[in-house]
Motif scaffolding. Structure first.
Motif, PDB file in Angstrom:
ATOM      1  N   LYS A   1      -4.205  -7.205  12.822  1.00 34.89           N
ATOM      2  CA  LYS A   1      -2.987  -6.566  12.346  1.00 34.89           C
ATOM      3  C   LYS A   1      -3.075  -6.320  10.841  1.00 34.89           C
ATOM      4  O   LYS A   1      -3.356  -7.243  10.090  1.00 34.89           O
ATOM      5  N   PRO A   2      -2.814  -5.076  10.407  1.00 29.82           N
ATOM      6  CA  PRO A   2      -2.888  -4.782   8.976  1.00 29.82           C
ATOM      7  C   PRO A   2      -1.702  -5.384   8.228  1.00 29.82           C
ATOM      8  O   PRO A   2      -0.695  -5.752   8.822  1.00 29.82           O
ATOM      9  N   VAL A   3      -1.835  -5.476   6.910  1.00 29.01           N
ATOM     10  CA  VAL A   3      -0.802  -6.016   6.043  1.00 29.01           C
ATOM     11  C   VAL A   3      -0.624  -5.063   4.871  1.00 29.01           C
ATOM     12  O   VAL A   3      -1.599  -4.555   4.331  1.00 29.01           O
ATOM     13  N   MET A   4       0.632  -4.799   4.485  1.00 28.26           N
ATOM     14  CA  MET A   4       0.913  -4.010   3.286  1.00 28.26           C
ATOM     15  C   MET A   4       1.212  -4.995   2.162  1.00 28.26           C
ATOM     16  O   MET A   4       2.061  -5.869   2.313  1.00 28.26           O
ATOM     17  N   VAL A   5       0.525  -4.853   1.035  1.00 31.69           N
ATOM     18  CA  VAL A   5       0.707  -5.782  -0.080  1.00 31.69           C
ATOM     19  C   VAL A   5       1.333  -5.044  -1.249  1.00 31.69           C
ATOM     20  O   VAL A   5       0.863  -3.981  -1.657  1.00 31.69           O
ATOM     21  N   LEU A   6       2.406  -5.636  -1.797  1.00 25.08           N
ATOM     22  CA  LEU A   6       3.113  -5.064  -2.932  1.00 25.08           C
ATOM     23  C   LEU A   6       3.076  -6.077  -4.077  1.00 25.08           C
ATOM     24  O   LEU A   6       3.889  -6.997  -4.126  1.00 25.08           O
ATOM     25  N   PRO A   7       2.095  -5.945  -4.993  1.00 20.14           N
ATOM     26  CA  PRO A   7       2.044  -6.876  -6.126  1.00 20.14           C
ATOM     27  C   PRO A   7       3.239  -6.633  -7.042  1.00 20.14           C
ATOM     28  O   PRO A   7       3.551  -5.491  -7.357  1.00 20.14           O
ATOM     29  N   ALA A   8       3.917  -7.697  -7.458  1.00 22.16           N
ATOM     30  CA  ALA A   8       5.094  -7.553  -8.316  1.00 22.16           C
ATOM     31  C   ALA A   8       5.103  -8.643  -9.373  1.00 22.16           C
ATOM     32  O   ALA A   8       4.767  -9.792  -9.102  1.00 22.16           O
ATOM     33  N   SER A   9       5.485  -8.261 -10.596  1.00 24.78           N
ATOM     34  CA  SER A   9       5.561  -9.234 -11.683  1.00 24.78           C
ATOM     35  C   SER A   9       6.747  -8.921 -12.577  1.00 24.78           C
ATOM     36  O   SER A   9       7.319  -7.831 -12.507  1.00 24.78           O
ATOM     37  N   GLY A  10       7.121  -9.902 -13.395  1.00 26.00           N
ATOM     38  CA  GLY A  10       8.227  -9.723 -14.328  1.00 26.00           C
ATOM     39  C   GLY A  10       9.549  -9.524 -13.603  1.00 26.00           C
ATOM     40  O   GLY A  10       9.794 -10.111 -12.558  1.00 26.00           O
ATOM     41  N   ALA A  11      10.392  -8.636 -14.160  1.00 20.77           N
ATOM     42  CA  ALA A  11      11.701  -8.369 -13.565  1.00 20.77           C
ATOM     43  C   ALA A  11      11.599  -7.465 -12.340  1.00 20.77           C
ATOM     44  O   ALA A  11      12.511  -7.407 -11.522  1.00 20.77           O
ATOM     45  N   ALA A  12      10.482  -6.740 -12.206  1.00 22.72           N
ATOM     46  CA  ALA A  12      10.218  -5.854 -11.058  1.00 22.72           C
ATOM     47  C   ALA A  12      11.456  -5.030 -10.692  1.00 22.72           C
ATOM     48  O   ALA A  12      11.996  -5.174  -9.600  1.00 22.72           O
ATOM     49  N   PRO A  13      11.911  -4.131 -11.605  1.00 22.82           N
ATOM     50  CA  PRO A  13      13.151  -3.385 -11.357  1.00 22.82           C
ATOM     51  C   PRO A  13      13.112  -2.498 -10.114  1.00 22.82           C
ATOM     52  O   PRO A  13      14.149  -2.235  -9.523  1.00 22.82           O
ATOM     53  N   ALA A  14      11.934  -2.068  -9.702  1.00 22.37           N
ATOM     54  CA  ALA A  14      11.836  -1.168  -8.542  1.00 22.37           C
ATOM     55  C   ALA A  14      11.448  -1.910  -7.263  1.00 22.37           C
ATOM     56  O   ALA A  14      11.052  -1.287  -6.285  1.00 22.37           O
ATOM     57  N   LEU A  15      11.572  -3.242  -7.257  1.00 17.78           N
ATOM     58  CA  LEU A  15      11.127  -4.040  -6.110  1.00 17.78           C
ATOM     59  C   LEU A  15      11.836  -3.636  -4.820  1.00 17.78           C
ATOM     60  O   LEU A  15      11.189  -3.360  -3.804  1.00 17.78           O
ATOM     61  N   GLN A  16      13.164  -3.580  -4.865  1.00 21.47           N
ATOM     62  CA  GLN A  16      13.929  -3.256  -3.659  1.00 21.47           C
ATOM     63  C   GLN A  16      13.579  -1.853  -3.148  1.00 21.47           C
ATOM     64  O   GLN A  16      13.328  -1.659  -1.959  1.00 21.47           O
ATOM     65  N   GLN A  17      13.525  -0.883  -4.059  1.00 20.18           N
ATOM     66  CA  GLN A  17      13.197   0.495  -3.667  1.00 20.18           C
ATOM     67  C   GLN A  17      11.787   0.564  -3.075  1.00 20.18           C
ATOM     68  O   GLN A  17      11.561   1.222  -2.062  1.00 20.18           O
ATOM     69  N   SER A  18      10.839  -0.135  -3.687  1.00 21.63           N
ATOM     70  CA  SER A  18       9.456  -0.123  -3.205  1.00 21.63           C
ATOM     71  C   SER A  18       9.345  -0.710  -1.809  1.00 21.63           C
ATOM     72  O   SER A  18       8.647  -0.171  -0.947  1.00 21.63           O
ATOM     73  N   VAL A  19      10.049  -1.814  -1.565  1.00 25.26           N
ATOM     74  CA  VAL A  19      10.017  -2.449  -0.239  1.00 25.26           C
ATOM     75  C   VAL A  19      10.627  -1.509   0.794  1.00 25.26           C
ATOM     76  O   VAL A  19      10.074  -1.319   1.886  1.00 25.26           O
ATOM     77  N   HIS A  20      11.752  -0.870   0.453  1.00 25.04           N
ATOM     78  CA  HIS A  20      12.395   0.045   1.402  1.00 25.04           C
ATOM     79  C   HIS A  20      11.507   1.260   1.696  1.00 25.04           C
ATOM     80  O   HIS A  20      11.469   1.743   2.828  1.00 25.04           O
ATOM     81  N   GLU A  21      10.763   1.732   0.688  1.00 21.62           N
ATOM     82  CA  GLU A  21       9.829   2.845   0.915  1.00 21.62           C
ATOM     83  C   GLU A  21       8.700   2.419   1.847  1.00 21.62           C
ATOM     84  O   GLU A  21       8.280   3.182   2.722  1.00 21.62           O
ATOM     85  N   LEU A  22       8.203   1.193   1.669  1.00 19.81           N
ATOM     86  CA  LEU A  22       7.153   0.698   2.567  1.00 19.81           C
ATOM     87  C   LEU A  22       7.684   0.506   3.986  1.00 19.81           C
ATOM     88  O   LEU A  22       6.978   0.763   4.962  1.00 19.81           O
ATOM     89  N   GLU A  23       8.940   0.060   4.117  1.00 18.46           N
ATOM     90  CA  GLU A  23       9.540  -0.080   5.449  1.00 18.46           C
ATOM     91  C   GLU A  23       9.648   1.283   6.120  1.00 18.46           C
ATOM     92  O   GLU A  23       9.395   1.417   7.319  1.00 18.46           O
TER      93      GLU A  23
END
Length: 129
Positions: free
Chosen positions: A40-62
């Protein structure tokens, strides 16, 4: 007369494209049902600091995962997130059970265990090196 011939040609072409698309759709669905990936493949989203676009990035990957019709885990890789960003990551995990927040060490350990469980990808030598 010439206009009717031209229109008939276009209708015939669209019908052929439609039939081809339908056959392709059915064949694709059949192939997807008949085989499932061994690993099974895995999508990896490296994030650091305040990561202001974290929520948007996760929703785009979903959304991408939905378009691919693949059940894939999305890993938010904590590369030094702030406490606030970690809370956002935890909330994203709570709303989607296929989203995981972990450190690089935890992720490496999980990959090793998953590789052993799934059989891993073996090199020609077969000794795993």
């Amino acid at each position: 007369m010439g206009m009717n011939l031209w229109q008939d040609g276009i209708v015939a072409m669209l019908a052929a494209i439609g039939l081809t698309s339908l056959v392709w759709l059915v064949a694709g669905a059949f192939l997807r049902m008949s085989r499932s990936p061994v690993m099974k493949p895995v999508m990896v989203l490296p994030a650091s600091g305040a990561a202001p676009a974290l929520q948007q990035s996760v929703h785009e990957l979903e959304q991408l995962r939905g378009e691919l019709r693949a059940y894939t885990t999305i890993v938010i890789l904590d590369c030094g997130l702030t406490e606030e960003a970690q809370k956002i990551g935890a909330l994203l995990c709570a709303e989607d059970r296929a989203v995981v927040l972990c450190t690089a060490e935890e992720f490496a350990q999980e990959l090793m265990e998953r590789g052993r469980a799934d059989g891993g990808i073996q090199h020609a030598g077969g000794d795993g090196t």
